[in-house]
Design an enzyme around this catalytic site. Structure first.
Site, PDB file in Angstrom:
ATOM      1  CG  ASP A 161      -2.067   0.989   1.115  1.00 59.55           C
ATOM      2  OD1 ASP A 161      -3.021   0.811   0.338  1.00 59.55           O
ATOM      3  OD2 ASP A 161      -1.962   2.002   1.833  1.00 59.55           O
ATOM      4  CD1 TRP A 162      -1.404   5.521   0.857  1.00 53.52           C
ATOM      5  CD2 TRP A 162       0.467   6.562   0.237  1.00 53.52           C
ATOM      6  NE1 TRP A 162      -1.755   6.560   0.033  1.00 53.52           N
ATOM      7  CE2 TRP A 162      -0.628   7.218  -0.360  1.00 53.52           C
ATOM      8  CE3 TRP A 162       1.754   7.051  -0.016  1.00 53.52           C
ATOM      9  CZ2 TRP A 162      -0.487   8.332  -1.190  1.00 53.52           C
ATOM     10  CZ3 TRP A 162       1.900   8.159  -0.840  1.00 53.52           C
ATOM     11  CH2 TRP A 162       0.792   8.783  -1.416  1.00 53.52           C
TER      12      TRP A 162
ATOM     13  CD1 TRP B 233      -8.774   3.805  -1.395  1.00 49.28           C
ATOM     14  CD2 TRP B 233     -10.373   3.150   0.023  1.00 49.28           C
ATOM     15  NE1 TRP B 233      -8.321   4.034  -0.119  1.00 49.28           N
ATOM     16  CE2 TRP B 233      -9.278   3.646   0.766  1.00 49.28           C
ATOM     17  CE3 TRP B 233     -11.500   2.699   0.693  1.00 49.28           C
ATOM     18  CZ2 TRP B 233      -9.273   3.689   2.159  1.00 49.28           C
ATOM     19  CZ3 TRP B 233     -11.508   2.738   2.097  1.00 49.28           C
ATOM     20  CH2 TRP B 233     -10.405   3.220   2.805  1.00 49.28           C
TER      21      TRP B 233
ATOM     22  CG  ASP C 224      -5.920  -5.241  -3.244  1.00 52.11           C
ATOM     23  OD1 ASP C 224      -6.909  -4.482  -3.367  1.00 52.11           O
ATOM     24  OD2 ASP C 224      -4.797  -4.834  -2.896  1.00 52.11           O
TER      25      ASP C 224
ATOM     26  CG  HIS D 218      -5.291  -3.469   0.260  1.00 53.65           C
ATOM     27  ND1 HIS D 218      -4.512  -3.121  -0.824  1.00 53.65           N
ATOM     28  CD2 HIS D 218      -5.067  -2.524   1.207  1.00 53.65           C
ATOM     29  CE1 HIS D 218      -3.853  -2.008  -0.554  1.00 53.65           C
ATOM     30  NE2 HIS D 218      -4.167  -1.628   0.671  1.00 53.65           N
TER      31      HIS D 218
END
Length: 301
Positions: A127-128, A168, A254, A283
């Site tokens: 993710d980030w 999202w 995901d 995810h």
């Protein structure tokens, strides 16, 4: 030491008796440019180990996400460092949404890597953690020796954002006081109530969630967006300059950063082998982290 910007600090009692998470906190509050803002990180295993795993979380999680992977890496005799981004976990949380920028987060990570003098780093991202973390090795390549990459991307600003992400982001923007425990239960079928509550522990109320609110809107959607230029530089670096081994694990369920996005990212990372596909994972693939960590130990040598 008074911070340069107003921030909140989650009370320590919010972090008592979290399931599967008996790790001692570590703090630094004098990183250059971040004086007075307390940054939290886990630091497990021998400090003088030859290998250091740097585990970077995303949104809306914190280093609790790595509770199933840390024991595998540390059990192999390696050092494991898992920081919380400012605005998340046990790190301080600037109050103003505007405080959070791509450079604000990335520069903090660079300062922390320098402070801890991390070397022979195996970067672990999702993710980030990836949107930010994948831009870091090119700034200090002598410190990095491998990559474990899961469900993430490079936000270069010159590739259209997928419909799943746009949905999202719209949802996140409609939830200024996002129910993090409920989100984690929906995203991770079978996640226990106590574990879901642990993900929400850093955020007593909406005032603590400025960082959570900002991350979806920091994803570059045009070439001049914050971080987009760095991401494009990183794309070239991973294609042409990276030297270490890589290992990719993909949570196949995901809907946002799943198989198509990861296939595109794999084409960017020079020499990246076929991914380990985690069929039942979504995810937050670290919820299946023991097997991924064991395979990564073998795949990265």
């Amino acid at each position: 030491m008074k911070p340069a910007i107003e921030s909140l600090r989650t009370p320590d009692d919010r972090f008592r008796d979290l399931p599967g998470f008996g790790y001692a906190p570590n703090y630094v509050d004098d990183l250059p440019g971040y004086e007075g803002l307390r940054v939290h990180y886990l630091d497990e295993g021998p400090r003088d180990a030859k290998v250091a795993w740097l585990c970077l979380h995303g949104q809306p999680t914190w280093c609790y996400l790595y509770r199933k992977m840390i024991p595998v890496f540390a059990g192999a005799g390696h050092r494991v460092v898992a920081p919380d981004w400012l605005g998340f976990g046990r790190s301080d949380k600037p109050v103003a949404d505007s405080a959070y920028t791509f450079d604000f987060h990335r520069d903090m990570l660079l300062r922390l890597v320098e402070r801890l003098d991390l070397r022979h780093v195996r970067l672990v991202v999702q993710d980030w953690g990836g949107l930010l973390g994948l831009t870091v090795p090119m700034a200090c390549p002598e410190r990095f020796a491998g990559l474990l990459v899961m469900n993430t991307a490079l936000a270069t600003g010159d590739v259209p954002l997928g419909e799943g992400f746009r949905q999202w982001r719209a949802y996140a923007n409609s939830q200024p006081d996002l129910d993090i425990a409920a989100l984690m239960r929906r995203a991770c079928p079978g996640l226990g109530e106590a574990d879901a509550a642990a993900y929400a522990a850093p955020f007593p109320d909406a005032r603590y969630k400025a960082g959570v609110r900002r991350f979806p809107n920091l994803v570059a959607d045009h070439p001049e967006a914050g971080g987009a230029g760095l991401a494009r530089e990183a794309r070239v670096w991973w294609r042409t300059q990276c030297q270490g081994r890589s290992f990719m694990a993909v949570g196949m369920q995901d809907p946002v950063l799943g198989p198509p996005v990861m296939a595109a990212l794999r084409r960017v990372i020079r020499g990246c082998p076929e991914p380990f596909e985690v069929a039942e994972a979504g995810h937050f693939v670290q919820e299946h982290g023991e097997e991924i960590a064991r395979r990564a130990l073998v795949g990265l040598g």
